[in-house]
Design a protein around this motif. Structure first.
Motif, PDB file in Angstrom:
ATOM      1  N   GLY A 363       0.814  -1.205   0.000  1.00 13.02           N
ATOM      2  CA  GLY A 363       0.000   0.000   0.000  1.00 13.02           C
ATOM      3  C   GLY A 363       0.847   1.255   0.000  1.00 13.02           C
ATOM      4  O   GLY A 363       0.606   2.188  -0.782  1.00 13.02           O
ATOM      5  N   GLN A 364       1.866   1.278   0.866  1.00 13.20           N
ATOM      6  CA  GLN A 364       2.727   2.448   0.944  1.00 13.20           C
ATOM      7  C   GLN A 364       3.495   2.666  -0.359  1.00 13.20           C
ATOM      8  O   GLN A 364       3.654   3.797  -0.833  1.00 13.20           O
ATOM      9  CB  GLN A 364       3.721   2.290   2.116  1.00 13.20           C
ATOM     10  CG  GLN A 364       4.491   3.549   2.463  1.00 13.20           C
ATOM     11  CD  GLN A 364       3.583   4.704   2.879  1.00 13.20           C
ATOM     12  OE1 GLN A 364       2.568   4.508   3.544  1.00 13.20           O
ATOM     13  NE2 GLN A 364       3.943   5.912   2.471  1.00 13.20           N
ATOM     14  N   ALA A 365       3.961   1.563  -0.963  1.00 12.24           N
ATOM     15  CA  ALA A 365       4.701   1.664  -2.224  1.00 12.24           C
ATOM     16  C   ALA A 365       3.812   2.206  -3.341  1.00 12.24           C
ATOM     17  O   ALA A 365       4.247   3.021  -4.166  1.00 12.24           O
ATOM     18  CB  ALA A 365       5.259   0.295  -2.609  1.00 12.24           C
ATOM     19  N   THR A 366       2.563   1.762  -3.376  1.00 11.04           N
ATOM     20  CA  THR A 366       1.629   2.238  -4.403  1.00 11.04           C
ATOM     21  C   THR A 366       1.335   3.726  -4.227  1.00 11.04           C
ATOM     22  O   THR A 366       1.319   4.496  -5.195  1.00 11.04           O
ATOM     23  CB  THR A 366       0.323   1.432  -4.348  1.00 11.04           C
ATOM     24  OG1 THR A 366       0.620   0.045  -4.529  1.00 11.04           O
ATOM     25  CG2 THR A 366      -0.644   1.872  -5.425  1.00 11.04           C
ATOM     26  N   LYS A 367       1.120   4.145  -2.991  1.00 11.86           N
ATOM     27  CA  LYS A 367       0.869   5.563  -2.729  1.00 11.86           C
ATOM     28  C   LYS A 367       2.076   6.410  -3.153  1.00 11.86           C
ATOM     29  O   LYS A 367       1.911   7.479  -3.764  1.00 11.86           O
ATOM     30  CB  LYS A 367       0.576   5.784  -1.244  1.00 11.86           C
ATOM     31  CG  LYS A 367      -0.730   5.173  -0.761  1.00 11.86           C
ATOM     32  CD  LYS A 367      -0.887   5.338   0.744  1.00 11.86           C
ATOM     33  CE  LYS A 367      -2.126   4.618   1.253  1.00 11.86           C
ATOM     34  NZ  LYS A 367      -2.244   4.729   2.732  1.00 11.86           N
TER      35      LYS A 367
END
Length: 947
Positions: A363-367
Motif C-alpha cells: 500500500g505504501q509503495a503504491t501511494k
C-alpha cells in the motif's frame, strides 16, 4: 529462434513495441528514399534493395513475414516460433542447411550467417552471403523461395526430432520466468491466445499435432505478407532486382487479400478498465517469501500536439525514460522495501509502471508511486531535466551511422511492418525534430500520458500464499497517493570527485623511467612502488578502439587472509561499490558517472589469488577515472545501513534467479571439485557467504590489498599521449599510501583430484525439467602451455563444436545449444577441454554415448580435411589475425598474461608460422593426449533420481 542467443524478454519487448500498430494488410506506403530500389510484384511480394559503400564483406539478405505469435489462434500457441525452426530442418531443396559443410564452404558462409527469429507480428529470416558470390546468392534466394512458396516440409520424423530442442530453447531462454508477463497481456488483450503455463508446456510441445502448424503456415505465409530485403555491397542492383522478380514472381497470389483479423491494439484500447489477481508461477524458495508485484497500465492516447506516428512513438519512449528517472531518484536510499520502474509496455500500447514490494509495504509503495506520477502530471519536468534528455537523444542520433547495414535493416523493417517513412535524410529529420521540440510540448505530452488511469491493474501474489487484495483497495491507494503529491525537489549533484584544493595537495612525486621494451611499452616505477607500463597506440578496430584501457593488479588476494575471512575479503569490492567512495554514496556516484564514458566507474576486484582494478574510458575522462581509483583505494566509504541493504539485495537476487541459480550452483560445485580457486562465488554460495561477512574485516583486508602499491603493476593501453597522461598517473596513482601490514604471497598450485575418469551427479534443491552436462578433460600441470598446444586445443574445441551439431540436426537429440571450450587457467595451473550442454532427461544416456563415440572417432580416425579447414577458417584465423591481435582489448590481455604469468609476447610473423605448423597429424597426436579417458570428469545436474 535459430542459433543466435536472444533474450526472449528482449525479443518480445522489441518486436512487441514494433508491431503494436501493424495490422493493415495493404498499407499505403509513405515516403521512400530515392536510392532504395523498391517494388511490389503482381502477387503482392515486396522487395527492397539498398546498395551501401560499406566495409562489410557480406550482404544482409532478409525475408520478412508479417505474421508472428499475435496471429496464432487458440490451438496454435507456439506454432509461429516452431514454424520458424522448420526451414532449417528441411525444405524442398535443402536439408539441414546450416549443417551442410560442403554447401557452406562453397558459399563461403558460416552457420550463423543463416537463421531466424519470431516476434509478435513478424518473423524474420536471414541469409547473409558474401558480396559477389553468385552461388551463395542463388542458394539464398532459393531457400527463401522454399519458405515463401509453401515448400517447408513437415515430415513427422523431422517435427518429432525438433520438439526436444525446441523445448530446450524454451528453458534456455527463461520463458518460465516470462509466463507472468505473458499471462497479463493475454488477460488484458487477445494476444497469446492459447497461452500455456510452464507446467503444461512440455507435454504440449511433445504432443501437438501437425495440423495447427500446417494451418498457420498455409494461412499466413503468402507473398502479399512478405518482403525480401538486401543491403550491403551490391555490385549490380539491376541484376539482383531481376533475380528477385524471376525467383518470386511465380508465387501464387492469394485469391483475396488476407486480413489480419481483429486489431488487437485497438481492441485493447477500447476495453473497459481491467483488474486481475493471480498467483506467481514461480514457487518460493524454502525459508523465503517472494514479494507482491503490481503492474499498472496507462493506456496510450493519440497525441495531437506531435507530428507523425513515429515521432509520437519516439516521444512516448523518451517520456517513459524520464518518468522512470524520477521514480529512481525517489528510491535513491538504502533499505527501501520496494522497487518501482516505468517502461513502455511490451506487447500492449501503454505505459507500464511496476511496483515490487514486501506484502506489508504494498500500500505504501503504491501511494508513493502515484504521488510521484501525479506530481509529474501536474508540474511536468524541469528545464534542466528536459535539456539533459534532449541533448542525449540528439547526441545518440548524431552518433548513429546512417551508412551502416544495421541502420538500414531497422529502417526498412519499420517501413514494411509499421508503415514508417523511409527517406534518405531520416537521421537529420529526427535530429531536427528533437531540437525543435520544446519543454512546453514535452510537458503537455506527459500530462496527456498521465492524466488518466491506470486503466488496467494486475496483482501477482506469491505462489501458495495468496495476498488478499481487492481492486477498490488498490484504486484507493492510487487516489490517496495522488492527493499526497509534493513539489519536486531535484537531488544534489556531484560537480567533481576531488575538489581543486584537495587535488593540489596530491603532489607530483619523483619516479624512475626504466625505458621501453621491444614492444614499445614505456615502463616506469612510481615513488610508492607501483610499476606503470604505458603502451600508447591507435587501435583501428574493436569495441575499445577510442578508449584508454587500464588494468592494475597485485598477486595477493583473499587467500592471503585467514580462511574464515574469505567472504569478508572477496565481497569487499561489491560492498564498497554498493556503499560509495569518499564523501559520496552509490546513488550520487551513479548519477555523476552517467555523464561520463565510464558509467559504472572503475571496477575493483578480489579473487583468491589476485586483486586489482579495471577501467575503460575516453581520453577526456581519464582524470575522472584516476580520481575514482584513488578514492576507491584510499577512501572506501563505510556505512552500516548500506551494508545491510547489500545483504538484502543479495537475498532478493537469490530468490529471483531460480533457474539461473541452479546452473550457478552446479558450476560452483564443479569449481570446487576441480580446484578452480580463482572463480568468484556463484549462486547460493553468494547468499550463504554474505551471512559470514564481517564488515570490519572487509575494510581492513580491502585496504591491506589496495593500499599496497609496491605489489601493483598497472598497464595502460590505447590512444593517449604519455607526456599528457603521465602527470595524471603520477598525481593519483603515485599518492596511494603503503600499508605497513605485510601479506603472504599465494603460490600457483593445483588441487589433488580424485582418480579419473569419474562421474559426479548433482541434485539441485530446485526442480529442473532438463539435465545439464559438463564434461571436462582436465590436465593439471605447473608447466606453461606453449602457443602451439594452446591453438591446437582450440582447434579441437572447434571441431567438437561442429560435430556436436550432429546431436540435434542428425540424431534428433533434445539439445538446443551445445558448447566446447578450451580453457587455460594459469592461476590454478590446469588446462582443460570442456563440453557443456543441456538436454532432456530421456536423452542423457544416448547423448553420453554419442559424445563417447564422437571423441573416440576423433582420436582414432583423426579429422577430415574439410572440417579441419572449416575450423581454421572460422575459429582460429579470425582470432589470431593481425587486425584482431592489435585491438585494444587483445593488447591488454596479452600484456596482462605476460606481466602476471610470464607468457611470451609474439610477433605476428611468429604466430603465423606456428599456425602453419599445425596439421592434421599434429592435431591427432594432441587429441590422443588431451582427450584421453584418464583425464575425463563428468558432472551431471538433474532432478531425476535415476538416469
Amino acid at each position: 529462434m535459430i542459433f543466435k542467443k536472444f533474450s526472449t524478454l528482449c525479443v518480445l519487448l522489441l518486436y512487441g513495441m514494433l508491431c503494436l500498430n501493424a495490422q493493415a494488410q495493404y498499407p499505403v506506403k509513405v515516403a521512400l528514399a530515392p536510392d532504395i530500389r523498391y517494388g511490389q510484384l503482381e502477387n503482392g511480394f515486396t522487395y527492397y534493395i539498398k546498395a551501401l559503400p560499406t566495409e562489410e564483406t557480406k550482404v544482409s539478405m532478409r525475408l520478412l513475414v508479417k505474421a508472428g505469435s499475435y496471429n496464432q489462434d487458440a490451438n496454435q500457441y507456439g506454432m509461429a516460433h516452431f514454424l520458424e525452426h522448420m526451414p532449417f530442418v528441411r525444405t524442398e531443396h535443402f536439408v539441414h542447411i546450416r549443417k551442410d559443410l560442403e554447401l557452406l564452404n562453397k558459399m563461403q558462409m558460416q552457420p550463423e550467417d543463416i537463421g531466424g527469429i519470431t516476434g509478435g507480428n513478424q518473423t524474420n529470416y536471414w541469409f547473409d552471403y558474401p558480396s559477389g558470390n553468385t552461388f551463395a546468392l542463388q542458394n539464398g534466394l532459393l531457400f527463401f523461395k522454399d519458405i515463401a512458396s509453401g515448400n517447408i516440409k513437415f515430415h513427422q520424423k523431422d517435427v518429432d526430432g525438433e520438439r526436444g530442442s525446441f523445448f530446450e530453447e524454451y528453458l534456455f531462454s527463461g520463458n518460465e520466468d516470462l509466463y507472468n508477463s505473458l499471462k497479463i497481456v493475454h488477460s488484458f488483450s487477445n494476444r497469446y491466445s492459447g497461452l500455456k503455463s510452464p507446467r503444461q508446456y512440455h507435454q504440449y510441445i511433445q504432443e501437438f499435432k501437425l495440423a495447427p502448424l500446417k494451418r498457420f503456415y498455409k494461412k499466413w505465409y503468402h507473398p502479399d505478407h512478405m518482403a525480401i530485403v538486401c543491403i550491403g555491397n551490391i555490385e549490380n542492383v539491376e541484376a539482383l532486382e531481376q533475380k528477385i522478380k524471376t525467383t518470386f514472381g511465380s508465387l501464387q497470389k492469394p485469391s483475396q487479400p488476407l486480413l489480419s483479423g481483429v486489431d488487437t491494439a485497438q481492441d485493447y484500447l477500447a476495453r473497459k478498465n481491467q483488474f486481475i489477481h493471480f498467483q506467481d508461477s514461480i514457487t518460493s524458495t524454502k525459508g523465503f517469501e517472494l514479494p507482491v508485484n503490481l503492474h499498472f497500465y496507462m493506456r496510450k492516447n493519440k497525441n495531437t500536439l506531435i507530428g507523425t506516428e513515429e515521432e509520437q512513438e519516439l516521444l512516448q519512449q523518451l517520456l517513459a525514460q524520464m518518468i522512470d528517472k524520477r521514480l529512481q531518484e525517489a528510491q535513491a536510499d538504502y533499505n527501501i522495501p520496494y522497487t518501482i520502474h516505468a517502461v513502455p509496455a511490451a506487447s500492449l500500447p501503454a505505459l507500464k509502471v511496476q511496483v515490487t514490494a514486501d506484502p506489508e509495504e504494498v500500500g505504501q509503495a503504491t501511494k508513493k508511486t502515484f504521488s510521484i506520477l501525479h506530481q509529474i502530471q501536474k508540474e511536468g519536468f524541469t528545464p534542466k531535466e528536459w535539456e539533459t534528455f534532449q541533448q542525449k537523444q540528439v547526441q545518440y542520433l548524431e552518433e548513429v551511422n546512417p551508412q551502416s547495414i544495421d541502420y538500414w535493416k531497422k529502417q526498412i523493417n519499420n517501413h514494411f511492418v509499421l508503415n514508417y517513412e523511409l527517406v534518405a535524410d531520416k537521421q537529420a529529420k529526427k535530429v531536427k525534430f528533437w531540437k525543435s521540440l520544446s519543454l512546453e510540448k514535452c510537458n503537455a505530452a506527459v500530462k496527456n500520458m498521465l492524466s488518466h488511469g491506470p486503466e488496467d491493474i494486475a496483482v501477482i501474489s506469491p505462489k501458495n500464499k495468496p495476498y488478499p487484495i481487492e481492486e477498490h483497495e488498490v484504486r484507493k491507494w492510487i487516489k490517496d497517493g495522488k492527493a499526497a503529491a509534493q513539489p519536486y525537489m531535484p537531488p544534489k549533484r556531484i560537480s567533481q570527485l576531488i575538489p581543486l584544493q584537495e587535488q593540489a595537495q596530491l603532489q607530483l612525486l619523483p619516479y624512475s623511467n626504466e625505458g621501453k621494451d621491444a614492444w614499445g611499452a614505456q615502463q616506469l616505477k612510481l615513488k610508492n612502488g607501483i610499476t606503470l607500463i604505458l603502451l600508447p597506440f591507435q587501435p583501428t578496430t574493436g569495441r575499445f578502439k577510442n578508449k584508454i584501457m587500464l588494468h592494475g593488479f597485485t598477486p595477493y588476494g583473499a587467500s592471503s587472509f585467514p580462511k574464515d575471512e574469505y567472504y569478508s575479503t572477496v565481497f569487499a569490492p561489491q560492498i564498497i561499490k554498493h556503499t560509495g567512495v569518499g564523501p559520496f554514496n552509490k546513488f550520487q556516484l551513479r548519477d555523476f558517472l552517467k555523464e561520463t564514458s565510464m558509467h559504472f566507474g572503475a571496477r575493483t576486484y578480489i579473487s583468491a589469488k589476485e586483486a586489482g582494478v579495471k577501467v575503460e574510458v575516453l581520453p577526456e575522462d581519464l582524470e575522472t577515472a584516476l580520481q575514482f581509483i584513488y578514492l576507491s583505494f584510499t577512501h572506501p566509504r563505510k556505512e552500516e545501513k548500506a551494508f545491510r541493504d547489500w545483504k538484502r539485495q543479495v537475498e532478493k537476487s537469490h530468490l529471483k534467479e531460480k533457474n539461473l541459480r541452479v546452473k550457478l550452483d552446479f558450476y560452483h560445485m564443479i569449481h570446487n571439485e576441480i580446484g578452480n580457486l580463482s572463480a568468484s562465488p556463484q549462486g547460493s554460495d553468494v547468499y550463504r557467504g554474505s551471512k559470514k561477512v564481517q564488515l570490519d574485516k572487509t575494510y581492513e583486508n580491502y585496504k591491506s590489498l589496495m593500499q599496497n602499491p609496491e605489489s601493483f603493476t598497472v598497464m595502460v593501453t590505447g590512444d593517449f599521449k604519455i607526456d599528457k597522461a603521465l602527470p595524471l598517473f603520477n598525481r593519483y596513482l603515485g599518492n596511494i599510501p603503503q600499508q605497513s601490514r605485510a601479506l603472504p604471497k599465494v603460490k600457483t598450485s593445483s588441487k589433488k583430484l580424485p582418480k579419473r575418469p569419474f562421474t559426479k551427479i548433482y541434485h539441485p534443491k530446485t526442480f529442473i525439467e532438463n539435465t545439464h552436462l559438463f564434461f571436462s578433460y582436465h590436465h593439471q600441470s605447473q608447466d606453461k602451455v606453449d602457443l602451439k598446444k594452446e591453438i591446437a586445443t582450440e582447434i579441437l574445441a572447434g571441431i567438437l563444436n561442429f560435430r556436436m551439431k550432429e546431436l540435434r540436426l542428425e540424431k534428433k537429440r533434445a539439445v538446443y545449444l551445445s558448447l566446447a571450450t578450451s580453457e587455460i587457467n594459469r592461476s590454478d595451473a590446469y588446462h582443460a577441454i570442456n563440453i557443456i550442454l543441456s538436454c532432456s532427461n530421456e536423452d542423457v544416456g544416448t547423448i553420453t554415448e554419442d559424445l563417447k563415440t564422437m571423441i573416440t572417432e576423433i582420436k582414432n580416425n583423426g579429422v577430415g580435411e574439410e572440417l579441419f579447414q572449416k575450423v581454421m577458417k572460422f575459429y582460429i584465423l579470425p582470432k589470431y589475425n593481425e587486425t584482431k591481435r592489435k585491438q585494444n582489448k587483445e593488447i591488454q590481455k596479452s600484456r596482462y598474461e605476460h606481466e602476471r604469468y610470464q607468457v611470451p609476447l609474439y610477433q605476428q610473423k611468429k604466430v603465423n608460422t606456428i599456425i602453419r605448423s599445425i596439421d592434421k597429424e599434429y592435431l591427432n597426436e594432441i587429441s590422443k593426449v588431451f582427450l584421453a579417458d584418464q583425464f575425463l570428469m563428468k558432472f551431471i545436474a538433474t532432478s531425476e533420481t535415476e538416469l
